[in-house]
Design a protein around this motif. Sequence first.
Motif, PDB file in Angstrom:
ATOM      1  N   GLY B 358       0.803  -1.214   0.000  1.00 54.15           N
ATOM      2  CA  GLY B 358       0.000   0.000   0.000  1.00 54.15           C
ATOM      3  C   GLY B 358       0.837   1.265   0.000  1.00 54.15           C
ATOM      4  N   LYS B 359       2.125   1.147  -0.192  1.00 57.90           N
ATOM      5  CA  LYS B 359       2.990   2.334  -0.213  1.00 57.90           C
ATOM      6  C   LYS B 359       3.447   2.598  -1.639  1.00 57.90           C
ATOM      7  CE  LYS B 359       4.925   1.451   4.389  1.00 57.90           C
ATOM      8  NZ  LYS B 359       3.684   1.739   5.054  1.00 57.90           N
ATOM      9  N   GLU B 360       3.853   3.832  -1.902  1.00 57.11           N
ATOM     10  CA  GLU B 360       4.225   4.115  -3.283  1.00 57.11           C
ATOM     11  C   GLU B 360       5.479   4.964  -3.431  1.00 57.11           C
ATOM     12  OE1 GLU B 360       0.913   7.605  -4.019  1.00 57.11           O
ATOM     13  OE2 GLU B 360       0.430   5.528  -4.533  1.00 57.11           O
ATOM     14  N   TYR B 361       6.089   5.382  -2.341  1.00 60.64           N
ATOM     15  CA  TYR B 361       7.279   6.225  -2.478  1.00 60.64           C
ATOM     16  C   TYR B 361       8.538   5.426  -2.221  1.00 60.64           C
ATOM     17  CZ  TYR B 361       4.549  10.349  -3.158  1.00 60.64           C
ATOM     18  OH  TYR B 361       3.694  11.265  -3.704  1.00 60.64           O
ATOM     19  N   ILE B 362       9.647   5.908  -2.787  1.00 58.03           N
ATOM     20  CA  ILE B 362      10.876   5.134  -2.710  1.00 58.03           C
ATOM     21  C   ILE B 362      11.446   5.134  -1.304  1.00 58.03           C
ATOM     22  CG2 ILE B 362      13.261   5.137  -3.531  1.00 58.03           C
ATOM     23  CD1 ILE B 362      12.097   5.860  -6.261  1.00 58.03           C
ATOM     24  N   TYR B 363      11.263   6.232  -0.564  1.00 50.59           N
ATOM     25  CA  TYR B 363      11.793   6.224   0.807  1.00 50.59           C
ATOM     26  C   TYR B 363      11.018   5.285   1.717  1.00 50.59           C
ATOM     27  CZ  TYR B 363       8.126   9.740   1.132  1.00 50.59           C
ATOM     28  OH  TYR B 363       6.924  10.403   1.036  1.00 50.59           O
ATOM     29  N   GLU B 364       9.913   4.749   1.225  1.00 51.72           N
ATOM     30  CA  GLU B 364       9.160   3.792   2.039  1.00 51.72           C
ATOM     31  C   GLU B 364       9.569   2.355   1.745  1.00 51.72           C
ATOM     32  OE1 GLU B 364       4.938   6.160   2.433  1.00 51.72           O
ATOM     33  OE2 GLU B 364       5.361   5.068   0.598  1.00 51.72           O
ATOM     34  N   ILE B 365      10.553   2.232   0.859  1.00 51.50           N
ATOM     35  CA  ILE B 365      10.889   0.905   0.362  1.00 51.50           C
ATOM     36  C   ILE B 365      11.850   0.170   1.291  1.00 51.50           C
ATOM     37  CG2 ILE B 365      12.785   0.367  -1.221  1.00 51.50           C
ATOM     38  CD1 ILE B 365      10.827   0.788  -3.480  1.00 51.50           C
ATOM     39  N   ASN B 366      12.544   0.919   2.124  1.00 52.60           N
ATOM     40  CA  ASN B 366      13.616   0.331   2.951  1.00 52.60           C
ATOM     41  C   ASN B 366      13.231  -1.011   3.560  1.00 52.60           C
ATOM     42  OD1 ASN B 366      14.968   2.579   2.387  1.00 52.60           O
ATOM     43  ND2 ASN B 366      14.800   3.531   4.404  1.00 52.60           N
ATOM     44  N   GLY B 367      13.990  -2.034   3.194  1.00 51.31           N
ATOM     45  CA  GLY B 367      13.828  -3.300   3.876  1.00 51.31           C
ATOM     46  C   GLY B 367      12.746  -4.208   3.339  1.00 51.31           C
ATOM     47  N   VAL B 368      12.043  -3.782   2.320  1.00 55.24           N
ATOM     48  CA  VAL B 368      10.945  -4.619   1.840  1.00 55.24           C
ATOM     49  C   VAL B 368      11.484  -5.838   1.085  1.00 55.24           C
ATOM     50  CG1 VAL B 368      10.547  -3.557  -0.401  1.00 55.24           C
ATOM     51  CG2 VAL B 368       8.628  -4.464   0.873  1.00 55.24           C
ATOM     52  N   GLY B 369      12.731  -5.785   0.682  1.00 53.33           N
ATOM     53  CA  GLY B 369      13.325  -6.884  -0.071  1.00 53.33           C
ATOM     54  C   GLY B 369      13.265  -8.202   0.666  1.00 53.33           C
ATOM     55  N   ARG B 370      13.327  -8.136   1.984  1.00 49.73           N
ATOM     56  CA  ARG B 370      13.288  -9.390   2.727  1.00 49.73           C
ATOM     57  C   ARG B 370      11.873  -9.943   2.819  1.00 49.73           C
ATOM     58  NH1 ARG B 370      16.620  -7.462   7.615  1.00 49.73           N
ATOM     59  NH2 ARG B 370      17.354  -5.853   6.192  1.00 49.73           N
ATOM     60  N   ARG B 371      10.910  -9.086   2.668  1.00 50.40           N
ATOM     61  CA  ARG B 371       9.520  -9.558   2.713  1.00 50.40           C
ATOM     62  C   ARG B 371       9.072 -10.035   1.320  1.00 50.40           C
ATOM     63  NH1 ARG B 371      10.512 -10.043   7.246  1.00 50.40           N
ATOM     64  NH2 ARG B 371      10.796  -8.253   8.590  1.00 50.40           N
ATOM     65  N   LEU B 372       9.551  -9.373   0.292  1.00 56.26           N
ATOM     66  CA  LEU B 372       9.162  -9.758  -1.080  1.00 56.26           C
ATOM     67  C   LEU B 372      10.437 -10.118  -1.854  1.00 56.26           C
ATOM     68  CD1 LEU B 372       6.788  -6.720  -1.773  1.00 56.26           C
ATOM     69  CD2 LEU B 372       6.040  -9.030  -1.273  1.00 56.26           C
ATOM     70  N   PRO B 373      11.113 -11.191  -1.469  1.00 49.15           N
ATOM     71  CA  PRO B 373      12.427 -11.449  -2.060  1.00 49.15           C
ATOM     72  C   PRO B 373      12.370 -11.704  -3.561  1.00 49.15           C
ATOM     73  CG  PRO B 373      11.702 -13.301  -0.732  1.00 49.15           C
ATOM     74  CD  PRO B 373      10.724 -12.208  -0.495  1.00 49.15           C
ATOM     75  N   LEU B 374      11.397 -12.511  -3.962  1.00 50.08           N
ATOM     76  CA  LEU B 374      11.338 -12.876  -5.377  1.00 50.08           C
ATOM     77  C   LEU B 374      11.098 -11.639  -6.234  1.00 50.08           C
ATOM     78  CD1 LEU B 374      11.566 -15.402  -6.999  1.00 50.08           C
ATOM     79  CD2 LEU B 374       9.094 -15.675  -6.886  1.00 50.08           C
ATOM     80  N   THR B 375      10.149 -10.823  -5.803  1.00 48.17           N
ATOM     81  CA  THR B 375       9.804  -9.624  -6.564  1.00 48.17           C
ATOM     82  C   THR B 375      11.022  -8.743  -6.762  1.00 48.17           C
ATOM     83  OG1 THR B 375       7.701  -9.724  -5.454  1.00 48.17           O
ATOM     84  CG2 THR B 375       8.187  -7.715  -6.661  1.00 48.17           C
ATOM     85  N   PHE B 376      11.745  -8.503  -5.674  1.00 45.53           N
ATOM     86  CA  PHE B 376      12.847  -7.572  -5.812  1.00 45.53           C
ATOM     87  C   PHE B 376      14.065  -8.202  -6.458  1.00 45.53           C
ATOM     88  CE2 PHE B 376      10.113  -4.824  -3.595  1.00 45.53           C
ATOM     89  CZ  PHE B 376      10.477  -3.578  -4.055  1.00 45.53           C
ATOM     90  N   ALA B 377      14.144  -9.534  -6.416  1.00 44.17           N
ATOM     91  CA  ALA B 377      15.188 -10.190  -7.213  1.00 44.17           C
ATOM     92  C   ALA B 377      14.930  -9.946  -8.691  1.00 44.17           C
ATOM     93  CB  ALA B 377      15.221 -11.686  -6.907  1.00 44.17           C
TER      94      ALA B 377
END
Lengths: 545, 493
Positions: B358-377
Amino acid sequence: MNVIHNFPLFTVLLSLFSGVLCTRLSNKAAKYYTAVLQVLLMALSASVFFYTLQTGPFTYVLGEFPAPWGNELRAGVLESMMALFFLLVLFCSCIGGWHFLDEDIDESKHNLYFSLIHLLTAALMALAWTNDIFTGYVFLEILTLTSCGILIVREIGRTTLAAVRYMILNLLGSGLFLLGVSFLYDITGHLLLVPMGDTIGQISGDPHEMMVLTLSLTFLTIGLSIKSGLFPFHFWMPDTYGWSTPGSASILSSLVSKAYIFLLFKIFYRGIGIEVFERMPLRNILFVLGLCGIFFGSVSAIRENNLDRMVAFSSAAQIGYIYVGIGIGGSAGYTAAIFHIMAHGLTKSLLFLSAPRLAEASGNSLLFKNLTGSGLRNKSAGFFFLMASFSMIGIPGLAGFSSKLLFAYTALYSGSNLKWLLTMLMLSISSLLNTLYFIRTDIRIYNSSFDRQALGEKEPGENGQAPGALSPAGSENPAIPEAPAADSSEEMAPLPLSKADKGQKGRSAAPDYIVPATILILLNIFLGLYSQGIADLINIGLKGF
Amino acid sequence: MSFPFLLIIPIILPLVGATALLIRSPLPQKAINRYVEVIACINSLVVWYLLLSGQRGSYTLFSLVQDFSISFRIDGLSALFSGMISLMWPLALLYAFSYMGEDRRNKRFFSFYLASYGITMGLAFSANLITLYLFFEMLTLSTIPLISYYEDHESLYAGRVYAAYLIGGAALAFIPATFLTFLSGGGDFLYGGLFQSELPVFLSREIIDLLYLFSFFGFGVKAAVFPLSAWLPRASAAPTPVTALLHAVAVVNSGVFAVMRLTYYSFGPDLLKGSTSQTTALLFSIFTMVWAAVMAVKERHFKRRLAYSTVSNLSYMLFGISLMTEGGLLGGLSHLVFHGIIKMSLFLCAGIFMHCTGKEYIYEINGVGRRLPLTFAVYTIGALSLIGIPGFCGFVSKWALLTAGAEAGGTLPVLGAAALILTAFLCAIYTLTVSLRAFFPPLDKDHFCGQEVEKPQKAMLIPILVFAALNIFLGLFPRTIMPYLTDIAHGAL
């Protein structure tokens, strides 16, 4: 003499007598009688059209008095095509406007309204057929008076004001026209157009005569420009079209102003002679004024916040196109101009018939802020408005695009790079401006968030449907959001809030709208797709004009 | 065996299907999904049948005024464009079903989404200028409701801006389109230009330049060339499936496609080479590349940043086209295909991020890679490819563009090649910072520490995996497609 030769005169006389007859008929009878008569007149014009297509044009001499004393009607392919077009749009506008008569016009005057319509028809027919410049003047006056009549018949203060203004300007135009006619009569000694053209051809070398001719043509042209609303005389349009009853608005914008242009064109082509006309600087002035009209009409339309007035200003732009076509000249230019008369007439009448239905679905307000989502509440009106606005923008497949193509073609072969470039630039600028205001409207009338707004600002009451149920099934019984701001801006609202029960008026699928609108849109598509055929017909007509 | 009339099926089928869906009474979401997906798949199959069976005839639907006719034909360029689009549409739809969820406006949304498929096919198959113009306009109109989907102030305004820019651009392009059609008697596309033998006498140099610039900027509005690019970042107000498929691929590439048609198939490169118009086109495309890349670095909204990156990359293609050489066309073509694949996957990843958090700004992205690993890979693969790291397909097309620029010689082409390298650095900055923030957030700024996010549905992951696989496959084995593109660029197909 073939019996068909009488038909042009019949169309005029039948409508004249019907005008008298309608004053004695009951409201309902007058209504149906008008529709039937218009179909009959269409049949007459159509038979003239097919007859002249086969045998060529003919001249009908009234009372067998030959020129220069007698009066003549002349029928060719072009004239009968115009007559047919006038009648078709008239028919559609009358039927499409029925629904609003109860609301806009006093109960005792319905039959008089139809009587005015008949007189107007007679004038339109006469202007289409006549070969005599003074007959043209007489019916010009009849047209002016009847058009003021169908405007003022809706008795609210604004139409009275608009009608007075319209009449003063129109009479000014008629006066100038009469001056021009008398000058022409002075130098040629003829009122019939063909001998007048011959005489002018002979005297066109004489500089003194040419000066008088220029002067008289200037009067004629200014007079008819005021009447048809060429820039800078377009300022009366929004009041006239915006406040009148929808049927009248449609007739005034798509027929009356076009009939004046057709008469002007006839005088140029036949009365002056096309060679003489094309040598005159007047042509370039018309070209420039047309371009200005296209631009300023569209700019004014963008600034409007009322749907009908916006559509009215866009008429000013479209009139500009027609004059540009005449200004470029050559048979391609005239073809484009006449094609545009038809294309625009079909489109504009549809817009003027659809806009009030959208308003009706929005608490009778034509203000943009209240129209949100109206295309979903009255689906048929929304659809037809959308199609008509696409035609105005020039989406391929519709008549508007074909006339743009014809203008582009004309401009390219006008022999002047400057004219070509100016026309093309103005075509694209005008498409852009048209887009700005029509797409803005389309997005607004198809905005489905209206129900949330309406529900948020006002309790839905007993017919509190779920928001989702509105847009799909809304055509049956649309919940009309009471326009919240309509009262505060009452003096701006063109239609007073109707006293009739709105629950009954969810007649979005009413046949008296669907039928004429379908006819108009089908004709529009027909013109759009078979534009080559139509252009060829106009060309044939021009050859025998 | 040739059935030219079959060409109109992939155009008509989605349009009819969409109209039927639009006027039908409401359906459950599942039924809409199934219906739309089936039509899209059938349509793609028909397209591929047409492409593989080698239909080369042309089919005229009807004639308008004079030489104007609506007709369709498949040649190399249209085969490439339609093949690419028809692969992407069913996948994007699959993604869209889970992204859009259930909403009362979805019936309208999917109708127009489907309709724009047919219209894009029409654009790809158009055999002459006026048909191209027709579908160009229709594509604009059919996508306005998609942009204004949310019907809040921002998206409604975006819809209006979009309409004004795109229809205005088409109105500008109308001038050269009619002009060329009248002069050439039909304006049927021909590799090398319509006036191969002789030029009409009254056509002066200045008029040709002016007309070319009208068409370059008029059709180039869809390719977001500066200064006509403001609509594209704004159009990010649309739902992600629209931004991904239409505003990274279909709509913007049809702009590039139209400029290709105008440059190589109507005016002809020989006519334009060395003219003022070529210089202007080169200047504007080089400037847009750098400017948009800088704007992308500056932008903090995730989708808008990607949109600016699209603007920059579209100008790579325009740069390649305006080199007016076969090498340049090859570069433009390959970037058209590869950038489409890359940008699809990037936008779809951004969409998953927005949908799940539900977020859309880049500064809100911190750390989401561990929750959505496949997507960010997958996102990182796309980013690396977009930068032009060898081994990914972005490298292949950038290489083609660089060599084309160097071969063409002269100040501007070399300057353009330099701008290409500069923007690769900028691209690294604006794409990889996102990956870095996602996977390696500063310790005290991990927004997702100990927080669960919604798991993305399978239907959203499948498309991005397919695109990532294509990305790597084409990067490692560019020979599977490059000879075909070279043939098109040489006019052999």
